[in-house]
Design an enzyme around this catalytic site. Structure first.
Site, short mmCIF file in Angstrom:
data_model
loop_
_atom_site.label_atom_id
_atom_site.label_comp_id
_atom_site.label_asym_id
_atom_site.label_seq_id
_atom_site.Cartn_x
_atom_site.Cartn_y
_atom_site.Cartn_z
N SER A 13 0.81 -1.22 0.00
CA SER A 13 0.00 0.00 0.00
C SER A 13 0.85 1.27 0.00
O SER A 13 0.33 2.35 -0.23
CB SER A 13 -0.94 0.02 1.21
OG SER A 13 -0.22 0.28 2.40
N LYS A 70 1.50 4.37 7.29
CA LYS A 70 0.80 5.21 6.32
C LYS A 70 1.34 6.64 6.37
O LYS A 70 1.98 7.05 7.35
CB LYS A 70 -0.71 5.25 6.63
CG LYS A 70 -1.42 3.91 6.48
CD LYS A 70 -1.53 3.48 5.03
CE LYS A 70 -2.30 2.18 4.89
NZ LYS A 70 -1.54 1.02 5.42
#
Length: 209
Positions: free
Chosen positions: A127, A168
């Site tokens: 991701s 993230k």
């Protein structure tokens, strides 16, 4: 298995040893793997036994580690430091992390700042691929609880002791955090129970054969 970090040349190296070290570095950059003994010998116009001889001395100097197999050489930086590898961090859905470890990794000293604590995590998932972070990378994390918007950080979600962590790009929102994947196929999302565990300061990639 091949792991490369820059090696500082020292005046104690003989010309053949320096030549062999430079060949390993150049070969790794171009091919993303370690050369075999025969490849080294052929390229440097030396006998395989001569390469083995110099590799033994380079290992005694602490500049490489022979790990077995015909590509089993790992270069070691004299300027490396050791930090604990705490486990795996998700570059996808949050997963568990354990803070007790008996495993450690070597990282370049120039990634670290004196007076701060660091730990390493192994990346899982893709991701964060647009940020140059791939599945299997070793991530160097500086322990801190405050970051700027746009920093890449390790975020714990959920309630202890069942919390999980994810990596993230982070943006602050009122009483919440917006977690943004660096992957065009994934959407940002909000977490209300999120705690910053550390900021990403570097990554190390290990290439298989």
């Amino acid at each position: 298995m091949w792991c490369y970090t820059p090696v500082n040349m020292t005046s104690s190296l003989s010309s053949p040893q320096a030549e062999i070290l430079e060949f390993y570095k150049d070969f790794a950059r171009k091919n993303q793997r370690a050369p075999s003994i025969r490849e080294v010998a052929s390229s440097l116009n030396r006998e395989p036994s001569n390469i083995h001889y110099h590799l033994k001395h380079l290992e005694q100097l602490g500049l490489l580690v022979r790990t077995g197999g015909y590509r089993g050489v790992r270069l070691v930086s004299k300027s490396n430091k050791v930090i604990p590898l705490l486990g795996t961090v998700s570059c996808g859905e949050p997963i568990s992390i354990f803070e007790e470890t008996e495993e450690y990794v070597h990282v370049p000293e120039n990634m670290l700042i004196d007076g701060h604590a660091y730990f390493a995590l192994r990346a899982k998932g893709n991701s964060m691929i647009n940020a140059g972070i791939s599945d299997g990378d070793t991530l160097v994390i500086r322990k801190q609880t405050d970051i700027d918007d746009g920093d890449i950080a390790v975020v714990a979600t959920g309630d202890p002791p069942f919390e999980a962590v994810t990596l993230k790009t982070v943006y602050h929102r009122k009483e919440a955090l917006l977690l943004k994947p660096e992957n065009d196929q994934l959407e940002p999302y909000i977490v209300k129970k999120g705690q910053i565990r550390g900021k990403l300061v570097g990554s190390i990639r290990t290439y298989g054969k």
